[in-house]
Write an enzyme that holds these catalytic residues in place. Sequence first.
Site, PDB file in Angstrom:
ATOM      1  N   ASN A   7       0.884  -1.177   0.000  1.00 27.12           N
ATOM      2  CA  ASN A   7       0.000   0.000   0.000  1.00 27.12           C
ATOM      3  C   ASN A   7       0.919   1.224   0.000  1.00 27.12           C
ATOM      4  OD1 ASN A   7      -1.881   1.976   0.388  1.00 27.12           O
ATOM      5  ND2 ASN A   7      -2.680   1.173   2.314  1.00 27.12           N
ATOM      6  N   ARG A  90      -2.568  -2.080  -3.399  1.00 26.41           N
ATOM      7  CA  ARG A  90      -3.795  -1.338  -3.154  1.00 26.41           C
ATOM      8  C   ARG A  90      -3.752  -0.089  -4.022  1.00 26.41           C
ATOM      9  NH1 ARG A  90      -5.870   1.781   2.262  1.00 26.41           N
ATOM     10  NH2 ARG A  90      -7.958   2.084   1.475  1.00 26.41           N
ATOM     11  N   HIS A 179     -13.041   2.489   0.353  1.00 27.20           N
ATOM     12  CA  HIS A 179     -13.019   1.390   1.335  1.00 27.20           C
ATOM     13  C   HIS A 179     -13.665   0.127   0.746  1.00 27.20           C
ATOM     14  CE1 HIS A 179     -13.198   4.705   4.620  1.00 27.20           C
ATOM     15  NE2 HIS A 179     -11.943   4.299   4.487  1.00 27.20           N
ATOM     16  N   ARG A 239     -12.062  14.628   8.379  1.00 27.09           N
ATOM     17  CA  ARG A 239     -12.809  15.069   7.186  1.00 27.09           C
ATOM     18  C   ARG A 239     -14.230  15.462   7.567  1.00 27.09           C
ATOM     19  NH1 ARG A 239     -11.365   9.817   4.202  1.00 27.09           N
ATOM     20  NH2 ARG A 239      -9.146  10.065   3.790  1.00 27.09           N
ATOM     21  N   GLU A 382      -8.178  -5.896   4.817  1.00 23.53           N
ATOM     22  CA  GLU A 382      -8.027  -5.518   3.415  1.00 23.53           C
ATOM     23  C   GLU A 382      -6.840  -6.234   2.779  1.00 23.53           C
ATOM     24  OE1 GLU A 382      -8.890  -1.062   2.852  1.00 23.53           O
ATOM     25  OE2 GLU A 382      -8.640  -1.280   5.000  1.00 23.53           O
TER      26      GLU A 382
END
Length: 396
Positions: A7, A90, A179, A239, A382
């Site tokens: 990633n 990813r 996601h 956020r 993940e």
Amino acid sequence: MKILVINAGSSSLKYQFMESEGGEVFAKGLCERIGIDGRLTHKVPGRENVVMDIPMPTHNEAIQAVLDIMVDPEKGVIASTDEIAAVGHRVLHGGAAFTESCIIDDACIDAIKKCIPLGPLHNPANLMGIEACQKIMPKTPQVAVFDTAFHMTMPPKAYIYAIPYEYYEKDDVRRYGFHGTSHRYVSARAIDMLGSPEHSRVISCHLGNGSSLAAVVDGKVVDTSMGLGPLAGFPMGTRSGDIDATILEYLMGRYGYDIKEMLNILNKKSGVLGISGVSSDFRDIEAAADEGNERAKLALEKFEYEVKKFIGAYASAMGGVDAILFTAGVGENSAEMRARICKGLEYMGVKLDEEKNKVRGKEAVISADDSKVKIFVIPTNEELMIAMDTAALCGK
Ligand code: AMP
């Protein structure tokens, strides 16, 4: 198959070397400060962590450092890099082009490049990771797993924005959602836990530093809370989630911010951090709220309220709900936040068992026996999903 999962961020690169079947992790770690100086943290289960300062002017040196430590006679876990069967990357944004993972070839790289305007912060970094692996391990097959792909089953009414249609047609402006790898993994587990019925309606709540919900009917996403980018939805660690666009014009006018500054505020200084002024970490906010900090209390209330509203909306969109699942940092660990979100949803058949809810970081059913809607905690993985996709594509 033994898979290296990567990633890559702009100045960091996370890796996990694992078995795609069963998910055993042999080693994992992090390269930080790429392009600045360089630091490697390498973890092997059952051994002490290794932290080394290694010059990493680019992602190439970072990947090389990962491979070097992996085959190191003392600190490593393999005799030769040939034992790495494939690499799974990813990738944040696959646009509408990628509905599933794909083997990385020139066409795939071109398509990822085309998505840079949609994922300007992440896609270039993901590409640097891919290109470094291609350079350092040219014979090893590589796979891209997109954060957006699982959401591509959304119907047009869910993904279209109510702005002039030409922006969708000409400029690809639409809801994509993120996601996806996490929602795919945990919603599949939830369907298993429901007994794999023919028809299932699952609300997947990925609540972490970044957060999103997905409505999943029969294993396919029908709606999700993030949008063209990951700023949309409900408030997150830093956020804002959805806000009235008029606020941008108003604040930019008052303070003379340019759009970059404004977006930096919405991405980095908003969410529960912005409201509480305490932290983006829910543990700190929960502690401050316990001590009577009113803004911390408000931040938690806002988060809970907005997640609850999305759950109600998705239950309506799906014509009901069979299971709600909680995953990621907050979802897996905060019994308090899970309880707060479920409270008040009894009208739709959601009944939490307070005792069963006292669980952290492991798979569990936390609904009462007579709850019409099952409630699950399902730790996300993940990396395993990426490793499984990589193995499936490379084993062909
Ligand atoms: P993630 O982005 O999935 O890694 O989630 C990270 C977030 O999980 C952190 O910012 C924390 O706010 C949250 N978190 C982790 N453990 C707990 C906990 N025990 N209670 C509340 N929040 C937690």
